[in-house]
Enzyme design. Structure first.
Site, PDB file in Angstrom:
ATOM      1  N   ARG A  39      22.221 -32.622  48.692  1.00  0.00           N
ATOM      2  CA  ARG A  39      21.442 -31.892  49.604  1.00  0.00           C
ATOM      3  C   ARG A  39      22.197 -31.557  51.098  1.00  0.00           C
ATOM      4  O   ARG A  39      22.203 -30.290  51.302  1.00  0.00           O
ATOM      5  CB  ARG A  39      20.113 -32.549  50.114  1.00  0.00           C
ATOM      6  CG  ARG A  39      18.940 -32.602  49.055  1.00  0.00           C
ATOM      7  CD  ARG A  39      18.774 -31.325  48.447  1.00  0.00           C
ATOM      8  NE  ARG A  39      18.190 -30.055  49.469  1.00  0.00           N
ATOM      9  CZ  ARG A  39      17.897 -29.089  49.064  1.00  0.00           C
ATOM     10  NH1 ARG A  39      18.463 -28.563  47.936  1.00  0.00           N
ATOM     11  NH2 ARG A  39      17.603 -28.240  49.976  1.00  0.00           N
ATOM     12  N   ILE A  40      22.689 -32.246  51.847  1.00  0.00           N
ATOM     13  CA  ILE A  40      23.409 -32.103  53.048  1.00  0.00           C
ATOM     14  C   ILE A  40      24.782 -31.351  52.953  1.00  0.00           C
ATOM     15  O   ILE A  40      25.106 -30.475  53.486  1.00  0.00           O
ATOM     16  CB  ILE A  40      23.634 -33.427  53.852  1.00  0.00           C
ATOM     17  CG1 ILE A  40      22.263 -33.960  54.108  1.00  0.00           C
ATOM     18  CG2 ILE A  40      24.345 -32.997  55.081  1.00  0.00           C
ATOM     19  CD1 ILE A  40      21.549 -32.845  55.119  1.00  0.00           C
ATOM     20  N   CYS A  52      19.007 -36.288  61.680  1.00  0.00           N
ATOM     21  CA  CYS A  52      18.387 -35.102  61.936  1.00  0.00           C
ATOM     22  C   CYS A  52      17.215 -35.355  62.923  1.00  0.00           C
ATOM     23  O   CYS A  52      17.071 -34.349  63.953  1.00  0.00           O
ATOM     24  CB  CYS A  52      17.651 -34.397  60.550  1.00  0.00           C
ATOM     25  SG  CYS A  52      16.636 -35.614  59.797  1.00  0.00           S
ATOM     26  N   HIS A 101       7.621 -36.528  58.862  1.00  0.00           N
ATOM     27  CA  HIS A 101       9.016 -36.080  58.400  1.00  0.00           C
ATOM     28  C   HIS A 101       8.617 -35.707  56.848  1.00  0.00           C
ATOM     29  O   HIS A 101       8.153 -36.407  56.137  1.00  0.00           O
ATOM     30  CB  HIS A 101      10.086 -37.086  58.366  1.00  0.00           C
ATOM     31  CG  HIS A 101      11.284 -36.785  58.077  1.00  0.00           C
ATOM     32  ND1 HIS A 101      11.898 -36.427  57.052  1.00  0.00           N
ATOM     33  CD2 HIS A 101      12.544 -36.661  59.150  1.00  0.00           C
ATOM     34  CE1 HIS A 101      13.064 -36.166  57.095  1.00  0.00           C
ATOM     35  NE2 HIS A 101      13.286 -36.427  58.131  1.00  0.00           N
ATOM     36  N   ARG A 154       8.049 -46.747  50.654  1.00  0.00           N
ATOM     37  CA  ARG A 154       8.902 -45.598  49.933  1.00  0.00           C
ATOM     38  C   ARG A 154       8.786 -45.907  48.566  1.00  0.00           C
ATOM     39  O   ARG A 154       9.085 -44.830  47.509  1.00  0.00           O
ATOM     40  CB  ARG A 154      10.141 -45.609  50.418  1.00  0.00           C
ATOM     41  CG  ARG A 154      10.587 -45.427  51.992  1.00  0.00           C
ATOM     42  CD  ARG A 154      11.939 -45.069  52.239  1.00  0.00           C
ATOM     43  NE  ARG A 154      12.220 -45.054  53.714  1.00  0.00           N
ATOM     44  CZ  ARG A 154      13.256 -44.493  54.328  1.00  0.00           C
ATOM     45  NH1 ARG A 154      14.062 -44.024  53.819  1.00  0.00           N
ATOM     46  NH2 ARG A 154      13.292 -44.595  55.985  1.00  0.00           N
ATOM     47  N   THR A 177      12.583 -45.636  61.412  1.00  0.00           N
ATOM     48  CA  THR A 177      13.344 -44.546  61.765  1.00  0.00           C
ATOM     49  C   THR A 177      14.219 -45.195  62.905  1.00  0.00           C
ATOM     50  O   THR A 177      13.836 -45.792  63.673  1.00  0.00           O
ATOM     51  CB  THR A 177      12.903 -43.060  62.122  1.00  0.00           C
ATOM     52  OG1 THR A 177      13.648 -42.240  62.646  1.00  0.00           O
ATOM     53  CG2 THR A 177      11.673 -43.396  63.246  1.00  0.00           C
TER      54      THR A 177
END
Length: 339
Positions: free
Chosen positions: A12-13, A158, A185, A203, A216
């Site tokens: 993705r990045i 981010c 997020h 998660r 985070t």
């Protein structure tokens, strides 16, 4: 001088970074060339995922393969590598790579990332929070601390890239005593599509069906780029069922009391001045889809500013993929100037 880049991890990045680079090349703001990408996925799949993206849409140029080791994007050619043995085994020296964008998520400590330097690269930029790195940089906040001597560099997260400009404006103008933040997020690949095993039991639950509280490091990482705030901020994340488009809610106690209008005026001035291109100021009543593909790190929502006595709450949006990837391009450009 054109900066020659190798990407380690074309997920993705990695792909968002490449698309952001193409966009900046069209604008004439990035003299950067990606010469190689390393990923263990087969090349036809990598080319397909670069061409077709569920969020960004189709890439408006031809994408294909040349032979068994080259991805062709328009007129550009990317050497496709599939090295599994780690950074030190990559042929960066032979390819003349100046800067490596380390975006696998696997080599985020300096000892592992150093393998890229051993392989012939001059600098490594880690697209995540790192450990024992030479410096963590948030553009617009502490990029003046980069002096060319640092070789292993973190672009932070981010969320830190969204939060730090907020903290900088508030601390510069009014002083921050302490504060708490929440990032609401978008889900990421670290979560499960359906309920299943995960080291974080929140998660572990289905990402598209739940609001998922989780950790985070963004608030604590502020101390890396603004040392005067070390230990003064903390917070957590709420992962929500959207693919991109996030928002940070920061509540702080101020040293100097300020009204809503004074706080908003400070952010407007920063967005038009020293943080232009990093911080954006909005009066309109926007929602998350309105900021998808916005390249700013932090998109201040003036209508959500609140004040009680010396306590202030500010809110800023961010495209957690696209904004961050544009900062990666900017950081490569900054680092390239020191070569």
């Amino acid at each position: 001088m054109t900066v020659r880049v190798g990407i380690n991890g074309f997920g993705r990045i990695g792909r968002n970074f490449y698309r952001a680079l193409l966009a900046q090349q069209e604008q004439g703001t990035a003299d950067v060339e990606v010469v190689a990408a390393n990923d263990i996925t087969d090349n036809s799949t990598l080319a397909h995922l670069l061409k077709f993206d569920s969020i960004l849409g189709r890439l408006p140029c031809d994408v294909g393969l040349e032979g068994d080791d080259t991805i062709v994007v328009g007129r550009a050619k990317i050497k496709a590598l599939a090295v599994r043995e780690g950074p030190a085994a990559l042929p960066w020296g032979d390819l003349g790579v100046d800067v490596v964008v380390e975006s696998t998520g696997l080599f985020t400590n300096a000892a592992k990332a150093k393998g890229h330097l051993d392989a012939g690269a001059k600098k490594v930029i880690i697209s995540a929070p790192a450990t024992d790195e030479d410096i963590t940089i948030v553009l617009g906040v502490n990029d003046d601390k980069y002096d060319g001597s640092q070789n292993i560099i973190s672009n932070a997260s981010c969320t830190t890239n969204c939060l730090a400009p907020l903290a900088k404006v508030l601390d510069d103008e009014f002083g921050i005593v302490k504060g708490l933040m929440t990032t609401i997020h978008a889900y990421t690949q670290d979560q499960n599509l359906q309920d299943g095993p995960h080291k974080d039991l929140r998660r572990a639950r289905a990402a598209a069906l739940n609001i998922v509280p989780t950790s985070t490091g963004a608030a604590k990482a502020i101390g890396l780029v603004m040392p005067q705030l070390k230990g003064k901020l903390d917070g957590y994340a709420l992962r929500v069922p959207i693919p991109t488009g996030s928002v940070t809610d920061l509540t702080v106690d101020l040293s100097t009391r300020a009204s809503v209008d004074e706080i908003n005026a400070a952010f407007k001035a920063a967005a038009e001045g020293r943080l232009k291109g990093i911080l954006k100021y909005y009066d309109a009543p926007i929602v998350s889809s309105d900021i998808v593909t916005d390249p700013h790190s932090s998109i201040f929502d003036s209508g959500l500013t609140k004040v009680i006595d010396d306590q202030a709450k500010v809110v800023s949006w961010y495209d957690n993929e696209w904004g961050y990837s544009n900062r990666l391009v900017d950081l490569v450009t900054l680092v390239g100037k020191s070569l």
